[in-house]
Design a protein around this motif. Structure first.
Motif, PDB file in Angstrom:
ATOM      1  N   TYR A  41      42.425  30.857  44.800  1.00  0.00           N
ATOM      2  CA  TYR A  41      42.084  32.250  44.486  1.00  0.00           C
ATOM      3  C   TYR A  41      41.187  32.822  45.578  1.00  0.00           C
ATOM      4  CZ  TYR A  41      40.393  36.267  41.788  1.00  0.00           C
ATOM      5  OH  TYR A  41      40.081  37.530  41.372  1.00  0.00           O
ATOM      6  N   ASN A  81      50.453  34.553  39.352  1.00  0.00           N
ATOM      7  CA  ASN A  81      50.745  34.140  40.731  1.00  0.00           C
ATOM      8  C   ASN A  81      51.744  32.995  40.777  1.00  0.00           C
ATOM      9  OD1 ASN A  81      49.315  36.009  42.143  1.00  0.00           O
ATOM     10  ND2 ASN A  81      47.659  34.648  42.767  1.00  0.00           N
ATOM     11  N   ALA A  83      44.027  39.274  43.975  1.00  0.00           N
ATOM     12  CA  ALA A  83      44.612  37.969  44.264  1.00  0.00           C
ATOM     13  C   ALA A  83      46.138  38.015  44.192  1.00  0.00           C
ATOM     14  CB  ALA A  83      44.078  36.923  43.280  1.00  0.00           C
ATOM     15  N   LYS A 109      46.348  45.547  39.842  1.00  0.00           N
ATOM     16  CA  LYS A 109      44.944  45.537  39.449  1.00  0.00           C
ATOM     17  C   LYS A 109      44.172  44.414  40.135  1.00  0.00           C
ATOM     18  CE  LYS A 109      41.859  45.135  35.488  1.00  0.00           C
ATOM     19  NZ  LYS A 109      41.742  44.856  34.050  1.00  0.00           N
ATOM     20  N   ASP A 110      44.760  43.213  40.194  1.00  0.00           N
ATOM     21  CA  ASP A 110      44.042  42.062  40.732  1.00  0.00           C
ATOM     22  C   ASP A 110      44.397  41.844  42.196  1.00  0.00           C
ATOM     23  OD1 ASP A 110      43.167  39.238  41.235  1.00  0.00           O
ATOM     24  OD2 ASP A 110      42.644  39.393  39.117  1.00  0.00           O
ATOM     25  N   GLU A 127      39.203  40.252  30.285  1.00  0.00           N
ATOM     26  CA  GLU A 127      39.218  40.024  31.720  1.00  0.00           C
ATOM     27  C   GLU A 127      39.332  38.531  31.973  1.00  0.00           C
ATOM     28  OE1 GLU A 127      39.312  42.228  34.060  1.00  0.00           O
ATOM     29  OE2 GLU A 127      39.196  43.937  32.708  1.00  0.00           O
ATOM     30  N   SER A 128      40.211  38.141  32.930  1.00  0.00           N
ATOM     31  CA  SER A 128      40.378  36.732  33.261  1.00  0.00           C
ATOM     32  C   SER A 128      39.213  36.272  34.108  1.00  0.00           C
ATOM     33  CB  SER A 128      41.655  36.501  34.047  1.00  0.00           C
ATOM     34  OG  SER A 128      42.718  37.198  33.524  1.00  0.00           O
ATOM     35  N   ASP A 154      50.839  47.775  36.959  1.00  0.00           N
ATOM     36  CA  ASP A 154      49.730  47.141  37.680  1.00  0.00           C
ATOM     37  C   ASP A 154      49.356  45.764  37.153  1.00  0.00           C
ATOM     38  OD1 ASP A 154      48.517  47.696  35.300  1.00  0.00           O
ATOM     39  OD2 ASP A 154      46.962  49.007  36.122  1.00  0.00           O
ATOM     40  N   ASN A 194      47.393  34.876  32.691  1.00  0.00           N
ATOM     41  CA  ASN A 194      46.210  35.094  33.515  1.00  0.00           C
ATOM     42  C   ASN A 194      46.624  35.183  34.984  1.00  0.00           C
ATOM     43  OD1 ASN A 194      46.483  32.414  34.531  1.00  0.00           O
ATOM     44  ND2 ASN A 194      45.299  31.614  32.812  1.00  0.00           N
ATOM     45  N   VAL A 195      45.645  35.391  35.860  1.00  0.00           N
ATOM     46  CA  VAL A 195      45.954  35.617  37.283  1.00  0.00           C
ATOM     47  C   VAL A 195      46.670  34.419  37.886  1.00  0.00           C
ATOM     48  CG1 VAL A 195      44.960  36.067  39.555  1.00  0.00           C
ATOM     49  CG2 VAL A 195      44.004  37.180  37.545  1.00  0.00           C
ATOM     50  N   SER A 251      47.888  44.886  34.560  1.00  0.00           N
ATOM     51  CA  SER A 251      46.580  44.820  33.915  1.00  0.00           C
ATOM     52  C   SER A 251      46.657  44.311  32.486  1.00  0.00           C
ATOM     53  CB  SER A 251      45.908  46.198  33.937  1.00  0.00           C
ATOM     54  OG  SER A 251      46.689  47.150  33.235  1.00  0.00           O
ATOM     55  N   MET A 298      42.009  35.842  48.272  1.00  0.00           N
ATOM     56  CA  MET A 298      41.122  36.990  48.445  1.00  0.00           C
ATOM     57  C   MET A 298      40.689  37.131  49.899  1.00  0.00           C
ATOM     58  SD  MET A 298      40.789  38.668  45.667  1.00  0.00           S
ATOM     59  CE  MET A 298      39.368  39.651  46.101  1.00  0.00           C
TER      60      MET A 298
END
Length: 427
Positions: free
Chosen positions: A223, A322, A284, A281-282, A426-427, A310, A317-318, A312, A227
């Motif tokens: 992650y 991914n 990552a 939104k994220d 939120e994750s 997006d 989760n992220v 959201s 970023m």
């Protein structure tokens, strides 16, 4: 005495199946119904009039057939091995306990029955307390992760780990049922059985928990790397901005308006491509898509991106999002690289349809429907093992979604349909 043994046999089989199914994350109500069915059938083995010991052997054989049938539709071989080993191990422990207690002649039948009931309640209580450590649905994903978008490990590592787990399950189950089958009913053996069952179960949970923690650490690292990649691109664009301004200023001073217009069009094109991933939104997820876009470009493959949602409110989760997008894009790049005609490129769209988010990835296939002969654990691609798609199919199924493919001419579409949540933490 025999009646007490048969009742213990039936209840022991039901409890053993229940906790084996619970270990895999099966819904409690469904697991209880199936376990009760197994207990009733095992209790009916008393009708064979072959004694408690041989009725126990019949129960072992029944469990070896019953559990694979129950788990076969959605389970893998390692799920079946885990449930069968845990159920047989616990049943073997309880069977040895019953055989040992029934042989204690200096106690009355009442006290022996009470000891057997106490044994069942103790086993149930300890397993109930340990159930918070049970891995649940998708536990094997921690060992199958490889060549994915989140972290990578050598191709053979996952298969080696799964083979070692399978061997451990086999040894664990066989060792605990052997005394019950051979009729070795002594107090020392009974104590050893209890220690081996709960100690082995605890070890299993620790191994899986450690693997999960390792994956979480690697996920966090990936992650941060994603970023960092994203921020590097932003910094690079900011750095290039000064050169673009200077170039446009110079062209305007020279009154070369045609060159200025051409330069602006190229600059606008790059800007539009970058803005395609900004609605997410994220950051990552944006970083992941950007990295795959650059990877595809290095192979001469253009990637078109359309984002109308997006993400959201997506249920995953992220990391899981991914994982889905990364596996689909990696498969598309692998396939597109083998196609001589790269004019179609790769198309990624993320849209909303009702209560679902649709992630659609398409590319030109190098052969007629590459998914026609797909089988989990096998791949026609060199260096791949067909685990990526099976992994994200299991992930989508966990949330009530689905992953599938379809062909239109020589274009293959991979679609991940994941549910949305109206309210999401939120994750």
């Amino acid at each position: 005495m025999l009646i007490a043994g048969y009742i213990f046999l039936s209840v022991g089989a039901a409890i053993s199946c229940f906790f084996a199914f619970l270990w895999l994350g099966m819904q409690r109500r469904r697991g209880a119904v199936l376990s009760l069915l197994a207990g009733v059938i095992c209790g009916l083995s008393a009708c064979l009039n072959i004694g408690v010991r041989w009725s126990g052997v019949v129960c072992f054989v029944f469990l070896a057939v019953f559990i694979p049938i129950v788990l076969e539709p959605g389970g893998t071989w390692i799920d079946i091995a885990a449930a069968l080993s845990i159920a047989c191990a616990q049943f073997g422990m309880l069977q040895v306990t019953a055989g040992t207690v029934l042989r204690i002649d200096f106690l009355s039948l009442f006290f022996r029955v009470m000891l057997m009931v106490l044994g069942i309640l103790t086993a149930y209580g300890i397993c109930g307390n340990m159930s918070v450590e049970f891995p649940g649905t998708g536990w094997k994903e921690y060992f199958l992760e490889q060549n994915g978008s989140v972290w990578k490990e050598k191709t053979g590592d996952a298969n080696r780990l799964m083979a070692e787990l399978g061997l451990y399950f086999a040894v664990y189950g066989v060792c605990l049922i052997t005394p019950a089958v051979t009729g070795v009913y002594t107090v020392p053996v009974m104590c050893l059985e209890w220690f081996a069952f709960f100690g082995g179960l605890k070890l299993l949970n620790l191994v899986i928990a450690n693997r999960k923690e390792k994956l979480n650490v690697l996920t966090e690292k990936q992650y941060r790397d994603d970023m960092q990649t994203y921020m590097s691109v932003i910094r690079s664009q900011r750095h290039d901005y000064n050169f673009h301004v200077q170039t446009l200023h110079g062209l305007l001073l020279q009154k070369d308006y045609d060159a200025c217009e051409k330069y602006l069009n190229e600059l606008l094109k790059d800007s539009i491509e970058m803005n395609q991933i900004l609605p997410l939104k994220d950051a990552a997820v944006s970083a992941l898509i950007l990295s795959f876009k650059n990877k595809a470009a290095q192979s001469g493959i253009h990637m078109d991106i359309l984002i109308e949602n997006d993400l959201s409110q997506i249920a995953t989760n992220v990391y899981e999002t991914n994982k889905v997008i990364g596996n689909l894009l990696q498969n598309a790049i692998d396939e597109a690289e083998m196609v001589p005609d790269k004019s179609y490129g790769i198309k990624l769209s993320i849209i909303k349809r009702g209560e679902f988010c649709i992630i659609n990835v398409s590319n030109r296939a190098g052969r007629f429907n590459p998914m026609a002969a797909y089988q989990a654990g096998h791949s026609t691609k060199e260096g791949h093992e067909g685990i990526g798609l099976a992994s994200i199919q299991a992930l989508a199924s966990k949330y009530g979604g689905v992953v599938y493919s379809r062909m239109e001419g020589d274009i293959i579409f991979f679609v991940a349909k994941l549910p949305l949540r109206l309210y999401k933490e939120e994750s």
